[in-house]
Design a protein around this motif. Structure first.
Motif, PDB file in Angstrom:
ATOM      1  N   VAL A   1       2.979  -1.727  -8.231  1.00 53.03           N
ATOM      2  CA  VAL A   1       2.961  -3.016  -7.366  1.00 53.03           C
ATOM      3  C   VAL A   1       2.595  -4.154  -7.788  1.00 53.03           C
ATOM      4  N   LEU A   2       3.274  -5.445  -7.593  1.00 51.39           N
ATOM      5  CA  LEU A   2       2.575  -6.493  -7.979  1.00 51.39           C
ATOM      6  C   LEU A   2       2.701  -7.200  -6.656  1.00 51.39           C
ATOM      7  N   LEU A   3       1.259  -7.767  -6.219  1.00 55.49           N
ATOM      8  CA  LEU A   3       1.345  -8.726  -4.849  1.00 55.49           C
ATOM      9  C   LEU A   3       0.995  -9.970  -5.346  1.00 55.49           C
TER      10      LEU A   3
ATOM     11  N   GLU B   1      16.314   3.179  -1.114  1.00 51.14           N
ATOM     12  CA  GLU B   1      15.576   4.257  -1.554  1.00 51.14           C
ATOM     13  C   GLU B   1      14.224   4.010  -1.819  1.00 51.14           C
ATOM     14  N   VAL B   2      13.859   2.804  -2.199  1.00 52.80           N
ATOM     15  CA  VAL B   2      12.476   2.294  -2.266  1.00 52.80           C
ATOM     16  C   VAL B   2      11.464   2.871  -0.957  1.00 52.80           C
ATOM     17  N   PHE B   3      12.094   2.200   0.196  1.00 53.89           N
ATOM     18  CA  PHE B   3      11.444   2.414   1.450  1.00 53.89           C
ATOM     19  C   PHE B   3      11.450   3.847   1.911  1.00 53.89           C
ATOM     20  N   GLU B   4      12.512   4.392   1.610  1.00 59.08           N
ATOM     21  CA  GLU B   4      12.581   5.995   1.933  1.00 59.08           C
ATOM     22  C   GLU B   4      11.389   6.611   1.113  1.00 59.08           C
TER      23      GLU B   4
ATOM     24  N   ALA C   1       0.803  -1.105  -0.045  1.00 59.97           N
ATOM     25  CA  ALA C   1       0.028   0.142   0.034  1.00 59.97           C
ATOM     26  C   ALA C   1       0.818   1.217   0.088  1.00 59.97           C
ATOM     27  N   LYS C   2       1.819   1.254   0.755  1.00 62.31           N
ATOM     28  CA  LYS C   2       2.639   2.519   0.963  1.00 62.31           C
ATOM     29  C   LYS C   2       3.323   2.591  -0.538  1.00 62.31           C
TER      30      LYS C   2
END
Length: 301
Positions: A29-31, A162-165, A20-21
């Motif tokens: 995004v692929l879940l 960087e993705v999570f940031e 979601a974030k």
């Protein structure tokens, strides 16, 4: 660097939150999920409550289901993949990651040994490990509650930082990932099995006799970690940090208790089981963790 598509493999509570974030941050995004929760994510999306309220609609991401074979059109379709499943699914999802991702793959899981399994399947150069202290509870299919804002702990050379940031998930860099993974395991073995056995939220462990038992279990595992050369804070600091963690997540229903309530297989073998296994190798008795291992295994029958 911005990656166009990120796969979240094993999208339970924490995986759904990360997905979601990432969607909110502009990633494609692929879940990959399973069961009723996975079907709901595909058909209706996700509702997030707690620290942050949000709604992700089904058309904002792509969902593949574990029960349905992944098609050829998904081969090498992602730039990155993140495994967020229970540790007992690591091997299966490492193969999915190898099929879906053309880039780096991160195991963001509890327990020890996940990076070794991932590396054996996709190669060491593409494999990275981390852990998280965000606390998330699944309320039902397609619904999660974000109960504690923590951090995502990574090594300094991790390409996922960087993705999570960008997703505002508070990534932090550490030099020694083994100590971080061990520290997360130590907290988990002290909290999760006891909470699963008594069927109560984390906060119940703050009162004796459960508090004393929790600390005894914890320091039994600490002894094994220190023997393996893991750099840890002094015992008094460890105790303070553990009790602070329990206090900060007092209302949280840990993932192991959630699994027991749903009749799912837990991660007990990768948590208490690893403490017992490594203790046996080093000749260190671990009777309390061995008892927890047996008791939680009995709950899974």
């Amino acid at each position: 660097m911005v990656y166009l598509r990120v796969a979240i493999l094993g999208a339970g509570a924490i995986g759904s939150l990360i997905g979601a974030k990432l969607v909110q941050a502009g990633f494609d995004v692929l879940l990959h999920a399973r069961g009723e929760h996975g079907a709901w994510l595909a058909a209706s999306g996700l509702e997030v409550s707690g620290i942050e309220s949000a709604e992700i609609t089904a058309d904002q991401w792509t969902v593949t289901l574990d029960e349905i074979e992944i098609g050829d059109n998904f081969r090498q379709c992602c730039d990155l993949a993140i495994i967020t499943s229970k540790a007992n699914n690591t091997r299966e999802l490492s193969h999915v990651a190898k099929y879906i991702s053309k880039g780096a793959i991160l195991t963001l899981q509890n327990g020890l040994g996940n990076l070794e399994i991932l590396s054996s399947i996709v190669g060491a150069k593409r494999s990275f490990a981390g852990t998280t202290t965000h606390a998330v509870t699944r309320l039902g299919p397609g619904k999660i509650d974000w109960r504690h804002f923590g951090e995502i702990q990574l090594t300094s050379n991790n390409p996922f930082f960087e993705v999570f940031e960008k997703a505002k998930l508070n990534p932090k860099k550490y030099d020694d990932i083994n100590s971080i993974l061990w520290l997360k395991l130590l907290y988990n073995v002290a909290i999760n099995p006891l909470s699963a056995i008594i069927g109560r939220p984390n906060g119940a462990l703050l009162s004796d006799p459960l508090r004393s038992e929790c600390l005894s279990i914890f320091f039994e595992a600490v002894q094994v970690a220190r023997y393996e050369g893991i750099m840890l804070p002094e015992n008094h600091e460890l105790e303070t940090n553990l009790l602070d963690l329990i206090s900060n997540t007092s209302e949280n229903i840990c993932s192991m208790l959630q699994d027991v309530k749903r009749g799912n297989i837990t991660e007990i073998e990768m948590l208490s089981g690893e403490v017992v296994r490594r203790g046996e190798i080093h000749g260190i008795p671990t009777p309390k963790n061995a008892l927890l291992l047996t008791q939680v295994q009995a709950l899974q029958i």
